[in-house]
Every structure is written in C-alpha cells, then in structure tokens.
Enzyme design. Structure first.
Site, PDB file in Angstrom:
ATOM      1  N   LYS A  80      22.250  99.921  -7.831  1.00 51.24           N
ATOM      2  CA  LYS A  80      21.661  99.339  -9.041  1.00 51.24           C
ATOM      3  C   LYS A  80      20.845 100.364  -9.838  1.00 51.24           C
ATOM      4  CE  LYS A  80      21.742  94.522  -7.557  1.00 51.24           C
ATOM      5  NZ  LYS A  80      21.012  93.267  -7.369  1.00 51.24           N
ATOM      6  N   ASP A 116      19.866  89.253 -12.701  1.00 51.23           N
ATOM      7  CA  ASP A 116      19.311  88.613 -11.499  1.00 51.23           C
ATOM      8  C   ASP A 116      18.144  87.677 -11.829  1.00 51.23           C
ATOM      9  OD1 ASP A 116      21.002  89.564  -9.496  1.00 51.23           O
ATOM     10  OD2 ASP A 116      19.814  91.367  -9.145  1.00 51.23           O
TER      11      ASP A 116
HETATM   12  P1  NAP Z   1      15.520  95.699  -1.060  1.00 47.64           P
HETATM   13  O1  NAP Z   1      15.432  96.327  -2.405  1.00 47.64           O
HETATM   14  O2  NAP Z   1      15.972  96.506   0.105  1.00 47.64           O
HETATM   15  O3  NAP Z   1      14.033  95.120  -0.720  1.00 47.64           O
HETATM   16  C1  NAP Z   1      13.784  94.476   0.497  1.00 47.64           C
HETATM   17  C2  NAP Z   1      12.358  93.922   0.494  1.00 47.64           C
HETATM   18  O4  NAP Z   1      12.197  93.165   1.695  1.00 47.64           O
HETATM   19  C3  NAP Z   1      11.269  94.967   0.487  1.00 47.64           C
HETATM   20  O5  NAP Z   1      10.162  94.485  -0.201  1.00 47.64           O
HETATM   21  C4  NAP Z   1      10.950  95.105   1.980  1.00 47.64           C
HETATM   22  O6  NAP Z   1       9.634  95.499   2.248  1.00 47.64           O
HETATM   23  C5  NAP Z   1      11.119  93.696   2.454  1.00 47.64           C
HETATM   24  N1  NAP Z   1      11.474  93.607   3.873  1.00 47.64           N
HETATM   25  C6  NAP Z   1      12.619  94.016   4.441  1.00 47.64           C
HETATM   26  N2  NAP Z   1      12.593  93.769   5.763  1.00 47.64           N
HETATM   27  C7  NAP Z   1      11.388  93.216   6.027  1.00 47.64           C
HETATM   28  C8  NAP Z   1      10.748  92.761   7.214  1.00 47.64           C
HETATM   29  N3  NAP Z   1      11.371  92.809   8.414  1.00 47.64           N
HETATM   30  N4  NAP Z   1       9.508  92.243   7.111  1.00 47.64           N
HETATM   31  C9  NAP Z   1       8.886  92.190   5.925  1.00 47.64           C
HETATM   32  N5  NAP Z   1       9.417  92.611   4.769  1.00 47.64           N
HETATM   33  C10 NAP Z   1      10.663  93.115   4.821  1.00 47.64           C
HETATM   34  O7  NAP Z   1      16.447  94.421  -1.099  1.00 47.64           O
HETATM   35  P2  NAP Z   1      16.780  93.464  -2.350  1.00 47.64           P
HETATM   36  O8  NAP Z   1      17.947  93.996  -3.078  1.00 47.64           O
HETATM   37  O9  NAP Z   1      15.520  93.204  -3.084  1.00 47.64           O
HETATM   38  O10 NAP Z   1      17.298  92.137  -1.604  1.00 47.64           O
HETATM   39  C11 NAP Z   1      16.397  91.296  -0.898  1.00 47.64           C
HETATM   40  C12 NAP Z   1      17.144  90.048  -0.450  1.00 47.64           C
HETATM   41  O11 NAP Z   1      17.531  89.291  -1.577  1.00 47.64           O
HETATM   42  C13 NAP Z   1      18.429  90.350   0.332  1.00 47.64           C
HETATM   43  O12 NAP Z   1      18.526  89.425   1.390  1.00 47.64           O
HETATM   44  C14 NAP Z   1      19.514  90.113  -0.678  1.00 47.64           C
HETATM   45  O13 NAP Z   1      20.716  89.691  -0.065  1.00 47.64           O
HETATM   46  C15 NAP Z   1      18.905  88.979  -1.489  1.00 47.64           C
HETATM   47  N6  NAP Z   1      19.454  88.924  -2.843  1.00 47.64           N
HETATM   48  C16 NAP Z   1      20.016  87.757  -3.224  1.00 47.64           C
HETATM   49  C17 NAP Z   1      20.530  87.655  -4.490  1.00 47.64           C
HETATM   50  C18 NAP Z   1      21.144  86.361  -4.913  1.00 47.64           C
HETATM   51  O14 NAP Z   1      21.864  86.337  -5.924  1.00 47.64           O
HETATM   52  N7  NAP Z   1      20.880  85.262  -4.211  1.00 47.64           N
HETATM   53  C19 NAP Z   1      20.466  88.738  -5.396  1.00 47.64           C
HETATM   54  C20 NAP Z   1      19.868  89.916  -4.968  1.00 47.64           C
HETATM   55  C21 NAP Z   1      19.359  90.001  -3.679  1.00 47.64           C
HETATM   56  P3  NAP Z   1       9.135  97.039   2.126  1.00 47.64           P
HETATM   57  O15 NAP Z   1       8.908  97.266   0.661  1.00 47.64           O
HETATM   58  O16 NAP Z   1       7.899  97.050   2.923  1.00 47.64           O
HETATM   59  O17 NAP Z   1      10.251  97.872   2.699  1.00 47.64           O
END
Ligand code: NAP
Length: 291
Positions: A80, A116
């Site tokens: 992205k 999004d």
């Molecule tokens: P990302 O950029 O990798 O960010 C992940 C976030 O989750 C970060 O803030 C991270 O914290 C936190 N995190 C990860 N593991 C953790 C843990 N064990 N304990 C506490 N915090 C944790 O991912 P993203 O793209 O934002 O996606 C996040 C989620 O949203 C995913 O599950 C993705 O599939 C979902 N999503 C869904 C849609 C939809 O259309 N429904 C769209 C986009 C994303 P740190 O900053 O401390 O690393």
C-alpha cells in the site's frame, strides 16, 4: 465488446476489460470474487484476477498495469505504501495516509486512492446505522487499516478518536491523523467510547475456547449502547465480537468493510453504481455465512 460495455455470450474475450488485485500472499484474496460478482450483476464485459507480487515489486507491477492497460488494481499487503510512491496522482485521503488500496488507470495516468476508511464507514452505517458525527470513538491498533479508520472517523465529525496501540510511537502517528479530535489512550478508555474498533490482526487465528488470549481489552468494559467493530473477517465471528454480543453491545464484523471498500474501487474504475448486495451475497456464500 458491444459499445455499451455489456458482456457478450463469449465472455471473457479479447475485448474484456481486466482489473485485479496485487499482494503477497494473495491466493486467499476475496477481491476477484467480489469484483466478478459485481461484473456479473451489471452484465459488464470485465474480469478480475489476482496477481502475486512480491514485496518490493509494486512499482514494477504498476508499470506493467500501464503497459497492459489494466483498468484498475486493488492493492493489499505489503504494497500500500510503495504503490502510493509509484502512482502519478493520489487522492487527498491517500496523500494524508501516504498509502493507496486501489489504483485507477485513466488516459494513461495512474491515480491512487484509499477506500478503506470510507468502506469502513459505509459498512458500519449499513450494519448499524451508526454515524460518527459527535460520537466518541476508540481504535485498537495503529497500522495501515487503523490509520484509514482514524482519518475517516475524524473527517466524519467524531467528537474524539482515541488510539490504543502496543507501540506508543505508532499510536501518536495514528492519533495525529484525527487532528484536535485525536489522542493516544489506553484500554481504560474503552468503557467511555460509543464505538470501539478492533484494527489489529489479533483474533484472526482465534479458536473456540481461546477468546481470553485473543482480546486486547477487558471484555467487561463493553456494554449495551456501544458498537464494537472488528476489521478481521476471517473468522467471521471473532472473540471481541462474541464478547461484545454477550454484554449487550452491537457487534460488526470486518466483511462489510471488505465489500464496501471493493465497491468504492469498482465505482472509480467503471464509473458506475455498484450492486453491493450481489457482492455481499458472493462473499457470504464463499465464507459459508448464509445469514
Ligand atoms: P498492520 O499495518 O500490520 O498493523 C497491525 C497493527 O496491529 C499494529 O498497530 C500492531 O501493533 C497491531 N498488532 C499486531 N499484532 C498485535 C498483537 N499481538 N498485540 C497487539 N497489537 C498487535 O496491519 P493492517 O493492514 O492495519 O491490518 C490490521 C488488520 O485489519 C488485519 O487483520 C487485516 O486483515 C485487517 N484489515 C481488514 C480490512 C477489511 O476490509 N475488513 C482491511 C484492511 C485490513 P504495533 O504497531 O505495536 O506493531
């Protein structure tokens, strides 16, 4: 292809418009299913496919998109931010986020957008009628998806957007997107929120009986009158959604956001109103949810 863009009995043909999704991993992606469900419903001579593009190759993929004349590409992990750097133009929202989740090719130029946040709000509205205007919102997580949601909530007039994240520096960056309405908080803020958004991958691998391990908050802070949204859509029902329902809050799963952000991308690519219901039906059928 007939002049009106409608599909011929020989679809797909050499005249079909092609769109797709890039990411890695991508074979699990629901995007082609959602796009093709919309094309079916509209009778459009378009087709969507998934392309595995390894990390670091987003710019090359977009060069290929231009050469191949792909009308649009959805962009998912890990591209992205690289895709934002590679497009010719970016929407105002994409510039704030410095990330794009969809690219449109028009007149030889690539425009990046981020659907999004608007997709999240659209899905929330559809599921619950929730309007962010004047409401207190809390977002768990500060990654790409969380930042899109924080910005969308603030732009929709939220009274407050509290960001709670494991890494405080990233929480600061996300909260700043909400300007004066944003602040970094803690899980003690959950009880006072009208909307709680779970925007981390925690809960994705949850199994029955392991909910305690997959919750980033005290479930007893959830209560009637709150809306609790999880961006995770696999599984459809996650630990935080179960905890919310058990305490009288309104749970909202992540599938709606996926459908609505895809619908917004299709509108950009085709210039047409998109049949969201057909996309919902296809997604539910694939995931086995017949509600
Ligand atoms: P990302 O950029 O990798 O960010 C992940 C976030 O989750 C970060 O803030 C991270 O914290 C936190 N995190 C990860 N593991 C953790 C843990 N064990 N304990 C506490 N915090 C944790 O991912 P993203 O793209 O934002 O996606 C996040 C989620 O949203 C995913 O599950 C993705 O599939 C979902 N999503 C869904 C849609 C939809 O259309 N429904 C769209 C986009 C994303 P740190 O900053 O401390 O690393």
């Amino acid at each position: 292809m007939p002049d009106d863009g409608r599909r011929s009995p020989t679809w797909p043909s050499g005249a079909s418009r092609v769109v797709g999704v890039i990411g890695d991993p991508i074979s699990h992606s629901l995007s082609p299913l959602l796009h093709n469900a919309a094309f079916d419903a509209l009778g459009l001579d378009w087709v969507s496919v998934a392309f595995t593009v390894p990390a670091g190759a987003a710019a090359a993929a977009l060069t290929g998109m231009r050469a191949l004349g792909l009308a649009g590409l959805s962009v998912t992990m890990p591209h992205k931010e690289d895709a934002f750097d590679a497009v010719d133009h970016a929407s105002a929202v994409a510039r704030r986020l410095r990330a794009v989740n969809c690219v449109t090719l028009r007149d030889g130029a690539l425009t990046g957008d981020s659907t999004d946040g608007a997709g999240f709000l659209g899905a929330l509205q559809r599921a619950t009628g929730f309007e962010a205007d004047g409401r207190r919102c809390l977002v768990l997580g500060a990654g790409g998806a969380a930042r899109a949601v924080v910005l969308a909530l603030a732009e929709a007039g939220a009274a407050e957007v509290v960001v709670v994240n494991r890494t405080p520096a990233r929480a600061e960056v996300a909260a700043a997107l909400a300007g004066a309405m944003g602040r970094v908080g803690s899980t003690s803020d959950v009880a006072g929120a009208d909307l709680v958004v779970q925007a981390t991958p925690v809960g994705m691998a949850a199994r029955a009986g392991s909910d305690g391990e997959a919750l980033l908050l005290d479930p007893d802070a959830l209560h009637p009158g709150q809306v609790v949204a999880d961006l995770v859509y696999l599984p459809l029902e996650t630990p935080i959604l179960r905890a919310a329902a058990a305490r009288g809050a309104t749970p909202v799963g992540g599938l709606g956001m996926l459908v609505h952000q895809a619908a917004l991308a299709l509108e950009l690519w085709t210039g047409r109103a998109v049949p969201v219901e057909a996309m919902w039906a296809a997604a539910r059928a694939r995931l086995g949810d017949r509600r």
